[in-house]
Motif scaffolding. Structure first.
Motif, mmCIF file in Angstrom:
data_model
loop_
_atom_site.group_PDB
_atom_site.id
_atom_site.type_symbol
_atom_site.label_atom_id
_atom_site.label_comp_id
_atom_site.label_asym_id
_atom_site.label_seq_id
_atom_site.Cartn_x
_atom_site.Cartn_y
_atom_site.Cartn_z
ATOM 1 N N SER C 66 0.829 -1.201 0.000
ATOM 2 C CA SER C 66 0.000 0.000 0.000
ATOM 3 C C SER C 66 0.863 1.251 0.000
ATOM 4 C CB SER C 66 -0.937 0.016 1.206
ATOM 5 O OG SER C 66 -0.215 0.112 2.407
ATOM 6 N N LEU C 67 0.282 2.333 -0.461
ATOM 7 C CA LEU C 67 0.986 3.618 -0.457
ATOM 8 C C LEU C 67 0.011 4.742 -0.765
ATOM 9 C CD1 LEU C 67 1.194 4.577 -3.676
ATOM 10 C CD2 LEU C 67 3.044 2.924 -3.709
ATOM 11 N N GLY C 68 0.505 5.955 -0.586
ATOM 12 C CA GLY C 68 -0.125 7.182 -1.074
ATOM 13 C C GLY C 68 0.925 7.881 -1.911
ATOM 14 N N LEU C 69 0.502 8.589 -2.931
ATOM 15 C CA LEU C 69 1.482 9.230 -3.819
ATOM 16 C C LEU C 69 2.136 10.434 -3.140
ATOM 17 C CD1 LEU C 69 -0.531 9.134 -7.159
ATOM 18 C CD2 LEU C 69 1.539 7.809 -6.606
ATOM 19 N N PRO C 70 3.390 10.708 -3.493
ATOM 20 C CA PRO C 70 4.022 11.944 -3.017
ATOM 21 C C PRO C 70 3.223 13.148 -3.526
ATOM 22 C CG PRO C 70 5.636 10.470 -4.040
ATOM 23 C CD PRO C 70 4.290 9.900 -4.333
ATOM 24 N N LEU C 71 3.161 14.204 -2.720
ATOM 25 C CA LEU C 71 2.290 15.329 -3.076
ATOM 26 C C LEU C 71 2.778 16.106 -4.305
ATOM 27 C CD1 LEU C 71 1.262 16.531 0.486
ATOM 28 C CD2 LEU C 71 -0.101 15.266 -1.195
ATOM 29 N N ASP C 72 3.991 15.852 -4.746
ATOM 30 C CA ASP C 72 4.452 16.510 -5.977
ATOM 31 C C ASP C 72 4.367 15.563 -7.177
ATOM 32 O OD1 ASP C 72 6.403 14.775 -5.182
ATOM 33 O OD2 ASP C 72 8.078 16.177 -5.453
ATOM 34 N N LYS C 73 3.770 14.405 -6.957
ATOM 35 C CA LYS C 73 3.608 13.452 -8.063
ATOM 36 C C LYS C 73 2.179 12.944 -8.116
ATOM 37 C CE LYS C 73 8.442 12.053 -7.869
ATOM 38 N NZ LYS C 73 9.420 11.118 -7.316
ATOM 39 N N LEU C 74 1.256 13.856 -8.271
ATOM 40 C CA LEU C 74 -0.166 13.505 -8.265
ATOM 41 C C LEU C 74 -0.718 13.507 -9.687
ATOM 42 C CD1 LEU C 74 -1.302 15.833 -5.344
ATOM 43 C CD2 LEU C 74 -0.695 13.395 -5.229
ATOM 44 N N PRO C 75 -1.738 12.738 -9.955
ATOM 45 C CA PRO C 75 -2.389 12.806 -11.270
ATOM 46 C C PRO C 75 -2.835 14.218 -11.603
ATOM 47 C CG PRO C 75 -3.152 10.880 -10.083
ATOM 48 C CD PRO C 75 -2.304 11.673 -9.124
ATOM 49 N N THR C 76 -3.087 15.020 -10.585
ATOM 50 C CA THR C 76 -3.601 16.368 -10.827
ATOM 51 C C THR C 76 -2.499 17.410 -11.006
ATOM 52 O OG1 THR C 76 -3.793 16.574 -8.434
ATOM 53 C CG2 THR C 76 -5.807 16.013 -9.649
ATOM 54 N N ASN C 77 -1.280 17.067 -10.647
ATOM 55 C CA ASN C 77 -0.233 18.071 -10.864
ATOM 56 C C ASN C 77 0.945 17.548 -11.716
ATOM 57 O OD1 ASN C 77 1.311 16.587 -9.046
ATOM 58 N ND2 ASN C 77 0.981 17.990 -7.339
ATOM 59 N N ASP C 78 1.129 16.254 -11.754
ATOM 60 C CA ASP C 78 2.197 15.697 -12.602
ATOM 61 C C ASP C 78 1.836 14.253 -12.953
ATOM 62 O OD1 ASP C 78 4.490 14.886 -13.899
ATOM 63 O OD2 ASP C 78 5.854 15.800 -12.441
ATOM 64 N N PRO C 79 0.898 14.097 -13.885
ATOM 65 C CA PRO C 79 0.348 12.759 -14.154
ATOM 66 C C PRO C 79 1.405 11.749 -14.578
ATOM 67 C CG PRO C 79 -0.481 14.387 -15.738
ATOM 68 C CD PRO C 79 0.233 15.150 -14.678
ATOM 69 N N GLN C 80 2.399 12.190 -15.311
ATOM 70 C CA GLN C 80 3.413 11.229 -15.746
ATOM 71 C C GLN C 80 4.242 10.742 -14.569
ATOM 72 O OE1 GLN C 80 3.586 9.916 -18.876
ATOM 73 N NE2 GLN C 80 4.919 8.465 -17.797
ATOM 74 N N ALA C 81 4.599 11.667 -13.692
ATOM 75 C CA ALA C 81 5.367 11.275 -12.506
ATOM 76 C C ALA C 81 4.526 10.353 -11.616
ATOM 77 C CB ALA C 81 5.796 12.510 -11.721
ATOM 78 N N ALA C 82 3.241 10.629 -11.526
ATOM 79 C CA ALA C 82 2.356 9.783 -10.720
ATOM 80 C C ALA C 82 2.329 8.377 -11.286
ATOM 81 C CB ALA C 82 0.941 10.379 -10.699
ATOM 82 N N LEU C 83 2.160 8.297 -12.587
ATOM 83 C CA LEU C 83 2.083 6.984 -13.229
ATOM 84 C C LEU C 83 3.415 6.240 -13.093
ATOM 85 C CD1 LEU C 83 0.471 4.956 -14.871
ATOM 86 C CD2 LEU C 83 1.198 6.161 -16.946
ATOM 87 N N ASP C 84 4.493 6.949 -13.283
ATOM 88 C CA ASP C 84 5.811 6.303 -13.135
ATOM 89 C C ASP C 84 5.995 5.769 -11.717
ATOM 90 O OD1 ASP C 84 6.323 6.898 -15.748
ATOM 91 O OD2 ASP C 84 7.612 8.636 -15.334
ATOM 92 N N PHE C 85 5.578 6.570 -10.754
ATOM 93 C CA PHE C 85 5.714 6.143 -9.360
ATOM 94 C C PHE C 85 4.891 4.878 -9.105
ATOM 95 C CE2 PHE C 85 5.149 6.109 -4.804
ATOM 96 C CZ PHE C 85 6.324 6.637 -4.304
ATOM 97 N N LEU C 86 3.684 4.872 -9.606
ATOM 98 C CA LEU C 86 2.809 3.710 -9.404
ATOM 99 C C LEU C 86 3.367 2.465 -10.093
ATOM 100 C CD1 LEU C 86 -0.652 5.464 -9.857
ATOM 101 C CD2 LEU C 86 0.195 4.409 -7.743
ATOM 102 N N LYS C 87 3.861 2.651 -11.311
ATOM 103 C CA LYS C 87 4.423 1.500 -12.036
ATOM 104 C C LYS C 87 5.611 0.921 -11.290
ATOM 105 C CE LYS C 87 3.188 2.595 -16.840
ATOM 106 N NZ LYS C 87 3.734 3.077 -18.130
ATOM 107 N N SER C 88 6.441 1.813 -10.831
ATOM 108 C CA SER C 88 7.624 1.373 -10.113
ATOM 109 C C SER C 88 7.212 0.634 -8.835
ATOM 110 C CB SER C 88 8.476 2.609 -9.801
ATOM 111 O OG SER C 88 9.458 2.298 -8.882
ATOM 112 N N ALA C 89 6.226 1.165 -8.144
ATOM 113 C CA ALA C 89 5.760 0.521 -6.915
ATOM 114 C C ALA C 89 5.106 -0.819 -7.227
ATOM 115 C CB ALA C 89 4.766 1.441 -6.190
ATOM 116 N N LEU C 90 4.428 -0.899 -8.356
ATOM 117 C CA LEU C 90 3.820 -2.180 -8.760
ATOM 118 C C LEU C 90 4.904 -3.207 -9.073
ATOM 119 C CD1 LEU C 90 0.859 -0.777 -10.849
ATOM 120 C CD2 LEU C 90 0.613 -2.364 -8.912
#
Lengths: 284, 284, 284, 284
Positions: C66-90
């Motif tokens: 489980s996790l929560g995204l870093p506040l500078d890597k959110l779908p609403t402010n940096d969707p690519q960074a959010a997706l990269d973070f999620l993929k990496s965590a997956l």
């Protein structure tokens, strides 16, 4: 020397209190860290008081006794027989080292006229209770009146009715005994019963709503323990579950099925739950 | 044409269902926005069915009838008399326009042998229930089995026992009828009773834990309504309170004191509370 | 291969998931008869996945991450960074053998604009969630969206909002993850949240109302377990308690005092209570 | 002259307390039989105190005022500014005829350092509170400290923390102000918070768990009212619901959706429910 801490009603192990029952129950009391036993006496004369006392003392387990009057020996139909029965039971209780005798001491389980209770009935009841309480006091024992539900008795169903009888008799050693099973049917909010009894409340049965395993039932235990904490309750808390009920008793208690899968569930899950809640509300 | 919405048991106004009672109750049903009345029939033959039907239809109020069998006309002691009584009551119910008859139709209030129920008793009961349900079906009526607490009957105390009788008989028009007052004593969690009955549950008594005002009692109403919502309950919800109980009935129901200060409290506070909870859980 | 049975969130033992934490937590999981661990990843890259996997398999303990995204890597402010973070965590989760990754995967703890959520925000969120869920699916993993309270995030506070996001994305491996701590603040009745999620609900945090010991809190657990039973819940039940919170995390979770006297109380009283309730409602 | 009976927080009608708001709210107070209003002051200087006082007196409605300090004027970052703000607000409150001012008077909504509270912070807070309370006392007013949840402030989240601040300052006119919404998150049992505060408790917010309609939420109201009855609570009971929240306030209160379908539902169903429960437990 009042009763304190956590106890268990002996219906957990046996309804007839003979030597074997005593030895088994006291062994279990030690095993499950139980402070006192509530020994219910179907027939006080059949109890070997000296044996019980010796066993209890050897294991450092306290006791309270309990009973309901036989239906042909009630204050309302034979006051002398009722008083004699109570005195005799108090003698046995005292011989066992009981700190208190409690229960439907004012009448019988099944005592119902089919009508609302009358002042005449309450008068007759109060006269016997007063004398029996004095007899208990002379033996250093407290004398408790348990409010039971409408099906079991028609005189004292609510905390309010129990308090009124206590105040009417006015003896120092008389107390109110409540039971969550009965309160769940009779009180307009569990806290209300406890708050009404307040300083009169010195003993409580922690019984599941179906007389099975406390915590796996419909009782709102937070209300019960919150209210006990609120009044600074210092009396005995006895878990009561009718899992061992011979057929001659089943009828009086209306037990038609197994109310819990096993004694062990009640003593582990049930008692464990009650102690957790007591800790949550600062009662132990 | 099943029963739906909010109803009230006629004990709210009168236990004997005569013309005056009918007129009063139906007037009140309109006043308090009640969808249907549950008309309890102490003596089906004494009911003026045509008058009731006309009054109900004029006011657009539906009805359900209910009863318990006389203790000398039970499936277990006189199956023919039991069946005859049920058929006669179904005729009256049908004449009143009732969509269903329900209650302790499988036995009597007070039916207890002092022993656990036997297969012989359940067999005898099922035979009468099966025939009576068929008779109801021929009149387009549903036939309900109400689980009541251990003191009132020893055959069907739990949702599980009611479901088993329904499944044994197997008729489409048979349903389970639960009552929060009884469930509060018998079920290991209020939701458990409702979930066990699930698709068999077509009718529920919303009764306070002391049979007074719902919401000013010990029932956990969120569990009740949450579970009703969970099963997609679509049946009738009848508030039942025994505030008007003549002495000849008080004994069977064990009513020894006023369970609410006034009819108005039950109909405003109690019914208002139940409707609020029903809205909260999307049932109305 | 979905997650089932009882689990515990690793905040019970350590917030940083290193080798020592893994070894301690898995030892405790075996000791307390826990089916799976929810391994929360503050920094997925810091996890030694192979070590964790070996330890888990050796002890036959399953896991969810489980996790929560870093506040500078959110779908609403940096969707690519959010997706990269999620993929990496997956990737890390998959390497650990996790059957699912869940939590505030759609955003961050602390993500609030100070305004009501907008369709633009939900659109951006859905786009990232859809891609991340597909990535999870390709690895045989489920992907959960946890509704959290209004203080922690402003996008998905209720079961209804979580269901709408699931339905919008429409992937088979997406599920709703509820948490009793958050539901206690956000839902109009605990059952309502569970019923709204119904078939989408595959994971639930059983958290005390103060994030301390379940059962010694304000949650109405009968409503929770009754509703879980009602929907035939078959997913994972993870106890979550924040008793071990280093200061850098305390702020995000707003933990300013010890929420329980000891880890042991939570693991014995708390987990014991939850399992008792689960048995009462037939969930285990 | 302490505050008594049932009140409503003015967020029910308007967050900015201008002439129009005052006239509307006071009209509604009369309509719904409300004893007092809790007037929340976002900007004390903007209030027309004389107008409010005249309107209140004409309608025989009492008042309490409430506020939280601006985040740049806290005892912990600018004690003089904090004290000046409180004094000025007390002047306005006194001019309105308020019997008490209460709320987060010891700090601000949103005051969190990200760390556990320190003794230095409590010292600074106590010094300002002591002076402000003395200023209130000189005006015949009581001064209340409201415990709020962990997300809104990190200094006083529990009844225990509020009592400790009261006892530390030691002024007669200081009291504890609890709120069921916050207690539902912070206390280990609702009764525990009320019992801890006991004689210090003179004011309580009766707020739904989601700040919507009390009674259609997750709060166990029987525990709340049972505990209030237990301690002989005689203070003010103010229903609080954030249904009218302009966006500049929504952020501080984290209101991201409509918490109730209408003001009328809260004032009829919600207030009606609370009054029914207060009657059940003998509080009105």
């Amino acid at each position: 020397m009042s009763i304190r801490g956590f106890g268990v009603h002996t219906a957990m192990w046996a309804m007839e209190w003979n030597r074997a029952a005593a030895e088994f129950a006291i062994l279990e009391a030690v095993k499950y860290d139980i402070d006192f036993l509530e020994i219910t006496m179907l027939d006080p004369q059949a109890v070997d008081a000296a044996h019980t006392r010796a066993q209890l003392e050897a294991s450092n387990v306290a006791c309270v006794t309990s009973l309901g009057l036989p239906l042909d020996k009630l204050p309302t139909n034979d006051p002398q027989a009722a008083l004699d029965f109570l005195k005799s039971a108090l003698d046995v209780s005292s011989a066992m080292g009981a700190r208190a005798m409690s229960g439907v001491l004012y009448g019988g389980i099944g005592q119902r006229t089919g009508e609302r209770p009358t002042e005449t009935e309450y008068d007759a009841t109060a006269r016997v209770v007063e004398k029996a309480a004095a007899y208990a006091r002379a033996r250093g024992m407290d004398f408790g009146l348990e409010a039971v539900n409408r099906y079991e008795n028609h005189l004292i169903n609510t905390a309010d009715q129990a308090v009124r009888m206590c105040e009417r008799v006015g003896a120092e050693n008389i107390f109110v005994h409540l039971d969550t099973y009965h309160m769940n049917i009779e009180e307009k909010g569990l806290a209300n019963g406890i708050l009404r009894a307040r300083e009169h409340l010195r003993y409580i049965h922690l019984s599941a709503s179906d007389r099975g395993t406390p915590g796996m039932d419909t009782i709102q235990w937070d209300e019960v323990f919150g209210a006990l904490a609120a009044i600074g309750f210092k009396g005995g808390m006895a878990m009561e579950s009718f899992i061992t009920v011979p057929s001659q008793i089943a009828s009086a208690l209306s037990v038609w099925r197994d109310v819990a899968p096993s004694r062990e569930e009640v003593l582990t899950d049930g008692l464990g739950f009650l102690k957790m809640k007591a800790r949550q509300y600062g009662l132990i």
